[in-house]
Design a protein around this motif. Structure first.
Motif, mmCIF file in Angstrom:
data_model
loop_
_atom_site.group_PDB
_atom_site.id
_atom_site.type_symbol
_atom_site.label_atom_id
_atom_site.label_comp_id
_atom_site.label_asym_id
_atom_site.label_seq_id
_atom_site.Cartn_x
_atom_site.Cartn_y
_atom_site.Cartn_z
ATOM 1 N N ARG A 1 -0.993 4.526 7.090
ATOM 2 C CA ARG A 1 -1.603 5.209 8.189
ATOM 3 C C ARG A 1 -2.892 5.355 8.523
ATOM 4 N N ARG A 2 -3.847 5.362 7.414
ATOM 5 C CA ARG A 2 -5.331 5.553 7.602
ATOM 6 C C ARG A 2 -5.805 4.114 8.372
ATOM 7 N N ARG A 3 -5.269 2.941 7.690
ATOM 8 C CA ARG A 3 -5.602 1.819 7.978
ATOM 9 C C ARG A 3 -5.234 1.428 9.453
ATOM 10 N N LEU A 4 -3.856 1.678 9.772
ATOM 11 C CA LEU A 4 -3.319 1.442 11.026
ATOM 12 C C LEU A 4 -4.416 2.439 12.135
ATOM 13 N N GLU A 5 -4.450 3.492 11.936
ATOM 14 C CA GLU A 5 -5.417 4.262 12.833
ATOM 15 C C GLU A 5 -6.711 3.870 12.996
ATOM 16 N N LEU A 6 -7.250 3.182 11.945
ATOM 17 C CA LEU A 6 -8.721 2.458 12.020
ATOM 18 C C LEU A 6 -8.558 1.224 12.939
ATOM 19 N N LEU A 7 -7.796 0.644 12.664
ATOM 20 C CA LEU A 7 -7.583 -0.672 13.459
ATOM 21 C C LEU A 7 -7.201 -0.335 14.967
ATOM 22 N N ARG A 8 -6.460 0.453 15.241
ATOM 23 C CA ARG A 8 -6.264 0.942 16.806
ATOM 24 C C ARG A 8 -7.444 1.457 17.192
ATOM 25 N N ARG A 9 -8.215 2.309 16.369
ATOM 26 C CA ARG A 9 -9.626 3.129 16.939
ATOM 27 C C ARG A 9 -10.663 2.299 17.094
ATOM 28 N N THR A 10 -10.524 0.922 16.470
ATOM 29 C CA THR A 10 -11.740 -0.094 16.640
ATOM 30 C C THR A 10 -11.395 -1.140 17.565
ATOM 31 N N GLY A 11 -10.015 -0.953 18.254
ATOM 32 C CA GLY A 11 -9.521 -2.069 19.136
ATOM 33 C C GLY A 11 -9.013 -3.363 18.514
ATOM 34 N N ILE A 12 -9.002 -3.543 17.298
ATOM 35 C CA ILE A 12 -8.521 -4.612 16.747
ATOM 36 C C ILE A 12 -6.852 -4.777 16.912
ATOM 37 N N LEU A 13 -6.159 -3.501 16.867
ATOM 38 C CA LEU A 13 -4.725 -3.487 16.895
ATOM 39 C C LEU A 13 -4.299 -3.048 18.362
ATOM 40 N N ARG A 14 -3.702 -3.621 19.008
ATOM 41 C CA ARG A 14 -2.970 -3.023 20.291
ATOM 42 C C ARG A 14 -1.542 -2.768 20.323
ATOM 43 N N ILE A 15 -1.155 -1.507 20.443
ATOM 44 C CA ILE A 15 0.210 -1.284 20.283
ATOM 45 C C ILE A 15 0.740 -1.448 22.020
ATOM 46 N N GLY A 16 1.584 -2.139 22.281
ATOM 47 C CA GLY A 16 1.922 -2.538 23.716
ATOM 48 C C GLY A 16 3.225 -2.546 23.860
ATOM 49 N N TRP B 1 0.786 -1.374 0.127
ATOM 50 C CA TRP B 1 -0.076 0.020 0.059
ATOM 51 C C TRP B 1 0.859 1.244 0.023
ATOM 52 N N SER B 2 0.349 2.443 0.063
ATOM 53 C CA SER B 2 1.011 3.436 -0.112
ATOM 54 C C SER B 2 1.156 4.145 1.479
ATOM 55 N N GLU B 3 2.017 5.031 1.712
ATOM 56 C CA GLU B 3 2.174 5.166 3.318
ATOM 57 C C GLU B 3 0.859 5.783 3.686
ATOM 58 N N SER B 4 0.146 6.646 2.882
ATOM 59 C CA SER B 4 -0.929 7.354 3.336
ATOM 60 C C SER B 4 -2.149 6.233 3.749
ATOM 61 N N THR B 5 -2.376 5.203 2.877
ATOM 62 C CA THR B 5 -3.182 4.217 3.153
ATOM 63 C C THR B 5 -2.817 3.548 4.264
#
Length: 320
Positions: free
Chosen positions: A209-224, A203-207
């Protein structure tokens, strides 16, 4: 690297990464009132000498999956090999050698309760596994972490670093191949740059960034943050299995989650209906916790304690 070798900048950096593992070094530097170069240098040193790692992990419960805690009793010559085999699987995390190296515990994620039989068939097959039990995790009072954290930052500093809260009202998006590639990369390094994630996903860097933020906001991705408890001065870890009166289980679990010594607590199925992880400075502190703090909680009928001899895998890749 020991706790005594860390100064307030090191401890502040550790605490900042607990708040947000992907916080920019510039922001952390402003909060700690040091230079960005200092933060970057300290981060590299903590990675090299203290075993600090930032890990991106999947919260599979947001995708309708369930988790099991597994206990395996093995002959002494088999436990290490069984633990390594479990750690190599993508569906396992928090693999520990317990009780003088004769027991293995781990957490496994499956697609649903009906997959338990398949799960058990997939476990390492050897006659040197002498007993096994699987307990479904029903609810979690405290998600796994590395135990007591430094308390260097003020509430105001923490507020600057805190990421956007998880929005549980937003439906979890389906995962694509690019998401899975990104999650694998973040599991290796939760601070992987967007350029690296773009290369991994196509993907592009902008894609990205958007996808990572969505996965974090919905709780699918946790950064620990993953750092050995011993690096922070906590040299003794143990798993606790408790049999608690059913009517008191939620109250006891909630109380456990508030204890500074507890790094994980959950309600489970089985004869022992609460499982927890405790982190203490030494055996004296562990003894005090078991004999003084736990008895204050009403409703605990029985308690089993198993010291952690070695951690083979935490949330990320195996610690082999």
């Amino acid at each position: 690297m020991s706790r005594s070798a860390m100064d307030d900048v090191d401890l502040g950096l550790v605490q900042a990464l607990r708040v947000d593992g992907r916080a920019q070094f510039r922001t952390i530097a402003e909060v700690l009132e040091v230079s960005e170069n200092t933060v970057a240098r300290r981060y590299r040193r903590l990675r090299a000498e203290a075993g600090l790692r930032v890990i991106g992990s999947l919260d599979s419960t947001r995708l309708g999956r369930v988790q099991w805690t597994i206990r395996l009793s093995c002959t002494p010559d088999a436990a290490g090999a069984v633990a390594k085999a479990l750690a190599a699987r993508e569906d396992t995390h928090y693999v520990h050698l317990l009780s003088a190296g004769t027991e293995v515990s781990c957490t496994v994620s499956t697609g649903g309760v009906d997959e338990q039989a398949l799960l058990l068939h997939k476990l390492p097959r050897t006659s040197r596994i002498v007993a096994m039990s699987a307990h479904l995790l029903l609810s979690t009072f405290r998600v796994p972490d590395t135990g007591p954290e430094p308390t260097v930052l003020t509430d105001e500093q923490i507020a600057v670093l805190r990421p956007d809260p998880i929005d549980i009202d937003v439906a979890a998006p389906p995962l694509h191949d690019g998401d899975r590639a990104m999650l694998r990369a973040l599991n290796r390094d939760g601070r992987a740059p967007y350029a690296e994630l773009a290369a991994a996903t196509g993907w592009s860097e902008s894609t990205v960034r958007r996808r990572l933020e969505l996965l974090r906001r919905t709780g699918i991705l946790r950064i620990g943050l993953d750092i050995p408890a011993a690096a922070l001065g906590f040299g003794v870890e143990a798993r606790l299995w408790m049999r608690v009166e059913p009517g008191a289980a939620v109250a006891v679990g909630s109380a456990l989650a508030a204890h500074r010594e507890i790094s994980f607590a959950a309600l489970t199925t089985g004869a022992t209906n609460l499982v927890a992880a405790v982190v203490c400075r030494d055996t004296v502190d562990l003894s005090r916790y078991l004999t003084e703090r736990l008895p204050e909680l009403s409703g605990i009928i029985a308690l089993e304690t198993a010291p952690v001899i070695r951690t083979v895998k935490r949330a990320g890749t195996p610690q082999l």
